[in-house]
Design an enzyme around this catalytic site. Structure first.
Site, short mmCIF file in Angstrom:
data_model
loop_
_atom_site.label_atom_id
_atom_site.label_comp_id
_atom_site.label_asym_id
_atom_site.label_seq_id
_atom_site.Cartn_x
_atom_site.Cartn_y
_atom_site.Cartn_z
CG ASP A 176 -3.09 4.43 -3.65
OD1 ASP A 176 -2.58 4.11 -2.56
OD2 ASP A 176 -2.89 5.52 -4.22
CG HIS A 184 -2.29 0.58 0.91
ND1 HIS A 184 -2.48 1.64 0.04
CD2 HIS A 184 -3.54 0.25 1.34
CE1 HIS A 184 -3.76 1.93 -0.03
NE2 HIS A 184 -4.44 1.11 0.74
#
Length: 567
Positions: A544, A540
């Site tokens: 995304d 992350h």
């Protein structure tokens, strides 16, 4: 950019090396792993390997000439690259280097003497007392077999104390984090001492053995080596341990004939005196795959070592009586323990398993993972594969489809083809797909380079070649380095779906499940379809949810309509 190649320190005592022969000349193309030259040290002639890729632009030392450790011996760079500035630096700064080093040594020696002044006898006594000039022997240390290697594990000894050794003989197999490699002797003589038992690890430059003249005082060599290296190890216990085997070996000739002759009549002579089977890693793997008890195979290699051809030519019928007796003895022994008895065994962690544990723990606990799962209808892929395999020179698998589709999807979504570097993110323009391959000791990830520009048949051929190399422990560093995205496929084991841990330095890894026939709804009607689930694990910090989802949608479109991959 041009790289300067310097004379490496090939042993603890090496101060300079002589270029015995150049195996490459100026203008020759050089790849990592190529042997540039043969370097003669005070003990042996060793090969000088290149870790750079390019063209040999300059040779700074002619054959038969000596150069000090860290002295410039060559320059490798791109064809036609201007190295005049480097040559000026070498001529201006490298020539006086020995003098500068001598001055440094003079400067550093003086403080050492000052520091040693309070206790001069302790500092000088070992140097005066340990004189090994009259001892014909060489201390063998663990070589650094790769840039990242810090220690090696002795997988097996192919020679034992007392054996005669010639230059070029393989004396042991050393297990690193990636492969099992052969340890070659560069000296003639007798194996006088073994410092590391099988299964034990030793750091790079640690003592593993001593080869020398029969009867040479190897204990004195050990003490001298430890004194030079400044180690605080106590040699006495090891010497005592070695004295005992020496004593038993002296008695062994009397007992060997009576013990081994009856054994020869009933079983192949492929084991050593202590019962350990001497076989190459490839032979062990082949025997395991074929369900052959390798202890029954007779070795034709050096010292009775079992090699590939012995397993290939092995006929189980020829040792059936022995095997049945062994089976009967085993079943009798197995029936002896009471039911429900608790037991366990412990094994030392292999180098490969250590690295897997370290890297994946760092990835799992260091990178914030999130997971995206998608179902893909593989009906058209199944039909396309069947049609392609009718004309393809090599059998194309569903995994080849996934590799090709992933590479094309990465081309459209470059943010997925990236790496987290702490204070910056690297977006790779090239696409190198890592392909997870399960081996007996753990997991290897050979790399298919520039996968987006290769056809399905090319990917299939390369995947099969790399998979075979991985299982036979034949991969080279260039085969497993440089991945930008990884695929792990457990579909062939009947796994529907799973999540994978990201393989550093990648930002994502794709976990592929099996194709399962199930009921689907199409145009308002229920029908049978072939569904495959894939799960994308994302870092992350780099990727995304929307970016990962867009990648999976593109991947789904390519696999559900494979004709698009041919455009």
């Amino acid at each position: 950019m041009a790289e300067i190649i310097r004379m490496p320190k090939m042993s603890d005592t090496m101060e300079e090396g002589v270029i015995a022969a150049w195996l490459k000349k100026v203008g020759d193309a050089v790849k990592p792993g190529d042997i540039l030259a043969e370097v003669e040290t005070d003990k042996a002639t060793m090969e000088l390997e290149s870790y750079e890729e390019g063209v040999l632009l300059y040779i700074g030392v002619e054959e038969k000439n000596a150069v000090a450790v860290n002295g410039v011996i060559a320059i490798i760079g791109e064809k036609g690259e201007d190295i005049d500035s480097l040559l000026k630096d070498i001529e201006g700064g490298d020539a006086p280097t020995p003098k500068a080093e001598e001055k440094k040594e003079e400067k550093t020696e003086a403080p050492k003497e000052e520091k040693a002044a309070p206790a001069p006898q302790k500092a000088e006594a070992p140097k005066e007392s340990i004189d090994v000039s009259g001892i014909n022997g060489t201390v063998l240390t663990m070589p650094k077999m790769s840039d990242t290697m810090t220690e090696g594990t002795i997988a097996s000894w192919l020679k034992k104390v007392g054996d005669t050794i010639k230059s070029g003989d393989i004396i042991a197999e050393v297990e690193t984090d990636k492969a099992t490699m052969e340890l070659e002797s560069y000296d003639d003589g007798v194996l006088l001492y073994i410092g590391v038992e099988e299964g034990n690890a030793v750091e790079v430059d640690g003592v593993i053995a001593i080869v020398g003249e029969k009867g040479a005082d190897y204990e004195k060599l050990l003490k001298a080596h430890k004194a030079k290296s400044g180690g605080a190890e106590a040699p006495a216990p090891e010497e005592k341990k070695e004295e005992k085997p020496a004593a038993t070996e002296a008695k062994a000739p009397e007992t060997k004939p009576s013990e081994t002759k009856p054994a020869e009549a009933s079983a192949p002579t492929s084991s050593s005196e202590n019962g350990r089977v001497i076989a190459s890693p490839l032979a062990k793997k082949m025997a395991s795959d074929k369900g052959i008890d390798i202890a029954l195979v007779k070795g034709s290699g050096e010292g009775g070592r079992i090699i590939k051809r012995d397993v290939e030519s092995f006929d189980p019928a020829s040792v059936k009586p022995v095997a049945s007796q062994a089976t009967a003895a085993t079943s009798a022994a197995a029936s002896a323990p009471a039911l429900g008895q608790e037991s366990f065994r412990e094994e030392k962690v292999s180098q490969m398993r250590k690295v897997i544990a370290k890297r994946l723990a760092e990835s799992k606990f260091g990178a914030p993972h999130f997971y995206l799962t998608m179902e893909i209808n593989m009906d058209k892929a199944i039909a396309s594969r069947q049609s392609m395999n009718e004309v393809s020179p090599v059998k194309i698998s569903f995994n080849d489809f996934v590799i090709k589709a992933s590479a094309m999807a990465l081309k459209q979504h470059p943010k997925v083809n990236s790496s987290w570097l702490g204070d910056k993110i690297r977006y790779n323009d090239h696409i190198h797909i890592g392909m997870a391959v399960a081996v007996e000791e753990g997991l290897l990830v050979p790399v298919i380079r520039f996968a987006d520009s290769k056809s399905l048949s090319q990917i299939s051929t390369e995947a099969k070649t790399l998979g075979g190399k991985a299982k036979n422990k034949e991969l080279q560093p260039k085969d497993w380095e440089g991945n930008t995205f990884t695929i792990s496929n457990l579909g062939m084991f009947g796994i529907d779906e799973f999540t994978a841990i990201i393989n550093p330095p990648d930002a994502c890894i794709l976990a592929v499940g099996g194709i399962k026939e199930t009921v689907i709804v199409k145009n308002g009607q229920m029908q049978i379809g072939n569904i495959m689930k894939v799960t994308l694990s994302c870092d992350h910090r780099v990727v995304d949810g929307a970016v990962g989802s867009a990648f999976l949608l593109t991947l789904k479109g390519l696999l559900e309509d494979p004709v698009r991959m041919l455009i």
